[in-house]
Design an enzyme around this catalytic site. Structure first.
Site, PDB file in Angstrom:
ATOM      1  N   GLY A 102       0.800  -1.220   0.000  1.00  0.00           N
ATOM      2  CA  GLY A 102       0.000   0.000   0.000  1.00  0.00           C
ATOM      3  C   GLY A 102       0.829   1.265   0.000  1.00  0.00           C
ATOM      4  O   GLY A 102       0.383   2.305  -0.464  1.00  0.00           O
ATOM      5  N   ASP A 134      -2.850   7.111   1.524  1.00  0.00           N
ATOM      6  CA  ASP A 134      -2.200   7.925   0.499  1.00  0.00           C
ATOM      7  C   ASP A 134      -0.879   7.345   0.018  1.00  0.00           C
ATOM      8  O   ASP A 134      -0.250   7.884  -0.883  1.00  0.00           O
ATOM      9  CB  ASP A 134      -1.988   9.352   1.008  1.00  0.00           C
ATOM     10  CG  ASP A 134      -1.193   9.420   2.312  1.00  0.00           C
ATOM     11  OD1 ASP A 134      -0.506   8.432   2.636  1.00  0.00           O
ATOM     12  OD2 ASP A 134      -1.261  10.453   3.004  1.00  0.00           O
ATOM     13  N   ARG A 192      14.328   0.657   1.268  1.00  0.00           N
ATOM     14  CA  ARG A 192      14.576  -0.607   1.955  1.00  0.00           C
ATOM     15  C   ARG A 192      15.232  -1.587   0.977  1.00  0.00           C
ATOM     16  O   ARG A 192      14.964  -1.560  -0.221  1.00  0.00           O
ATOM     17  CB  ARG A 192      13.271  -1.201   2.487  1.00  0.00           C
ATOM     18  CG  ARG A 192      12.473  -0.231   3.313  1.00  0.00           C
ATOM     19  CD  ARG A 192      11.412  -0.920   4.132  1.00  0.00           C
ATOM     20  NE  ARG A 192      10.331  -1.504   3.357  1.00  0.00           N
ATOM     21  CZ  ARG A 192       9.230  -2.007   3.918  1.00  0.00           C
ATOM     22  NH1 ARG A 192       9.107  -2.024   5.228  1.00  0.00           N
ATOM     23  NH2 ARG A 192       8.268  -2.522   3.167  1.00  0.00           N
ATOM     24  N   ASP A 269       1.035 -10.863   6.771  1.00  0.00           N
ATOM     25  CA  ASP A 269       1.586 -10.061   5.678  1.00  0.00           C
ATOM     26  C   ASP A 269       2.865  -9.349   6.096  1.00  0.00           C
ATOM     27  O   ASP A 269       3.517  -8.713   5.262  1.00  0.00           O
ATOM     28  CB  ASP A 269       0.555  -9.047   5.170  1.00  0.00           C
ATOM     29  CG  ASP A 269       0.080  -8.106   6.266  1.00  0.00           C
ATOM     30  OD1 ASP A 269      -0.512  -8.601   7.227  1.00  0.00           O
ATOM     31  OD2 ASP A 269       0.290  -6.880   6.153  1.00  0.00           O
ATOM     32  N   ASN A 270       3.222  -9.460   7.384  1.00  0.00           N
ATOM     33  CA  ASN A 270       4.477  -8.883   7.878  1.00  0.00           C
ATOM     34  C   ASN A 270       5.505  -9.953   8.220  1.00  0.00           C
ATOM     35  O   ASN A 270       6.445  -9.704   8.964  1.00  0.00           O
ATOM     36  CB  ASN A 270       4.217  -8.028   9.120  1.00  0.00           C
ATOM     37  CG  ASN A 270       3.400  -6.783   8.811  1.00  0.00           C
ATOM     38  OD1 ASN A 270       3.386  -6.316   7.673  1.00  0.00           O
ATOM     39  ND2 ASN A 270       2.711  -6.261   9.798  1.00  0.00           N
TER      40      ASN A 270
END
EC number: 2.7.7.-
Length: 520
Positions: A102, A134, A192, A269-270
């Protein structure tokens, strides 16, 4: 600036056929092409020299306008196509459906000195997976991620890395505590770096949609590029793959427990399929030793992701991954056997880790009780975990009566220790001293070994907040000071002794210093 671009993910895996950047459900695809949002006045705040070297970028190139443009998202590297990954996940134990990148945009992959790195911008704008957000990031969360990922690496914890921290020059609206009081903050972007950002959720989304064909394609790709030593993909290899992911996850969480790190948001998802610590949101290090502590305000009621529950959540998440891989394997007993072995292996690995923290080299069955007694006593009064174990390294087995004064600086309120607590500490130090008599190494050698696994410096939340507060004023010197400090977390660094200290009382309940929200 030269980069050896060797893209694989977006060349070998199915892409989203819809090219517009609109929020939507994405089917039959591993990713969607996107373009980073151009920033107004980008400014390079910090760059990690080691990652420059890993990528084959010179220090001179890192000061160039091209470097700033590329890693602020203002310019796309020639012949590359940025993209956002599609994945799903369980959030706080509930299936959330499609999630995806996202606010992360993958730029490209770089090959250098026989290693492959994927570079990703966090906070570079919206993607089809941004939902109502956003896609941007603020300076405070970016500083925390940048410093922590590199700090974890130097602690010896498997982790994603960071290359650069850039101020966007734009303002971003955020509600820090989710209390209905949003304010504008400085925007920032972190680059990252990792061999891959694949998560459990990348496989879950296809399984949930019963898209076995793309599930197989993604698993085969993962094995080919990241687990090639397991052999050609087939049912047996898929089982080996799941077993290795399980072992890597176990090893990562053991390291978390060793240094007192609490992830805060262990949603599926992490969870990195490579066993890397990924997504630094409301993380924290234990100040007072407390199995029930979580740094996440969203988790404050049920404390699902508390320090003491991280091993169990790791297993729960692995069960969800097993369910996702099941269509390729169709052997529930084999998958269950791997999950059951995790329980056995974790108990053994945890005891081994605690032996190392206590300087015990010879295995004794009574060590389990010694460790349990220690953990029970640590919970009786607020005791700083990092300071306690570091001071314990100075313990002399011939002077057990000096144990309590030795660790006194680890107590937040040493004058309030009750007679009962002091008595229990004295008894434990007697048992510890007797146990050390069974070791052949000297006190000095034991201390040296303990200091290699018990860090002196960790990125406490209040330290990061101090750097954030200074950065908000335009002063970035403290970011570099902490960055340099945390490169050598096990060294004495006498000139930096001020950071070997308990959390200040002013930081106990200050926003950003104790608990944080998922927007942090």
């Amino acid at each position: 600036m030269k980069l050896n671009i060797k893209d694989k993910f977006n060349l070998e895996l199915p892409a989203d056929t819809h090219l517009e950047n609109s929020r939507r459900q994405v089917f039959n695809a591993c990713f969607s092409y996107v373009t980073p949002k151009k920033t107004t006045r980008p400014e390079l705040i910090h760059v990690a020299p080691e990652m420059l070297e890993n990528l084959g970028i010179s220090k001179e190139d890192s000061t160039s306008n091209l470097f700033l443009k590329v890693f602020s998202g203002n310019e796309i590297w020639p012949n590359t196509r940025p993209y956002a990954m599609c994945y799903g996940g369980h959030q706080f134990g509930n299936w959330a459906g499609q999630l995806g990148d996202g606010r992360a945009i993958n730029l490209f992959e770089v090959a250098h000195e026989a290693k492959s790195w994927m570079l990703q911008l966090k906070g570079a704008g919206e993607t089809p997976y941004s939902r109502s957000a956003d896609g941007l990031a603020v300076l405070r969360s970016s500083i925390r991620e940048y410093l922590c990922s590199e700090a974890m690496y130097h602690l010896g914890v498997p982790t994603t890395r960071a290359l650069s921290l850039v101020l966007s020059g734009d303002r971003v609206l955020r509600d820090v505590m989710y209390d209905g009081n949003p304010t504008y903050e400085k925007g920032a972007i972190v680059c990252r770096v990792a061999p891959s950002f694949l998560r459990f959720g990348n496989y879950q989304i296809f399984a949930a949609r019963q898209d076995v064909e793309n599930l197989r394609t993604l698993v085969d790709y993962t094995i080919k590029h990241h687990f090639s030593h397991l052999g050609i993909p087939n049912k047996e290899t898929y089982l080996k793959f799941f077993n290795e992911v399980t072992q890597r996850t176990l090893g990562m969480i053991i390291h978390w427990q060793r240094v007192g790190f609490v992830h805060g948001v262990m949603n599926t998802d992490n969870m990195s399929v490579l066993g890397l610590t990924i997504d630094y949101g409301p993380y924290g290090w234990l100040e007072g030793f407390d199995f029930g502590w979580t740094p996440n305000t969203t988790d404050s009621q049920y404390k699902r992701y508390r320090y003491g529950n991280q091993p169990n959540i790791g297993l729960w998440n692995l069960l969800q991954l097993a369910n996702a891989l099941y269509p390729l394997i169709e052997d529930a007993p084999a998958l269950e056997a791997i999950l059951n072995q995790y329980k056995v292996d974790f108990e053994d690995a945890s005891l081994k880790m605690m032996r190392e923290k206590l300087g015990l080299q010879v295995e004794r069955t009574k060590d389990k009780l010694l460790v349990q007694d220690l953990e029970d006593i640590l919970c009786l009064t607020e005791t700083d975990m990092t300071i306690f174990f570091r001071c314990l390294g100075r313990f002399k087995k011939c002077n057990p009566h000096e144990g309590l004064p030795l660790i006194e600086e680890a107590f937040y309120t040493p004058k309030e220790l009750s007679h009962e607590v002091k008595t229990r500490w004295s008894a434990w130090f007697e048992a510890y001293a007797n146990r050390l008599l069974e070791e052949s190494v000297s006190d000095e050698a034991r201390a040296k070994g303990m200091n290699k696994v018990n860090p002196k410096y960790v990125l406490r939340n209040y330290m990061a907040q101090l750097a954030i507060d200074e950065a908000d004023k335009g002063n970035y010197a403290l970011i570099d000071e902490l960055f340099q400090l945390l490169k050598y977390p096990y060294d004495e660094q006498y000139k930096q002794e001020k950071w070997f200290a308990k959390r200040p009382e002013w930081a106990r309940h200050k926003v950003g210093c104790s608990m944080l929200s998922c927007s942090s």
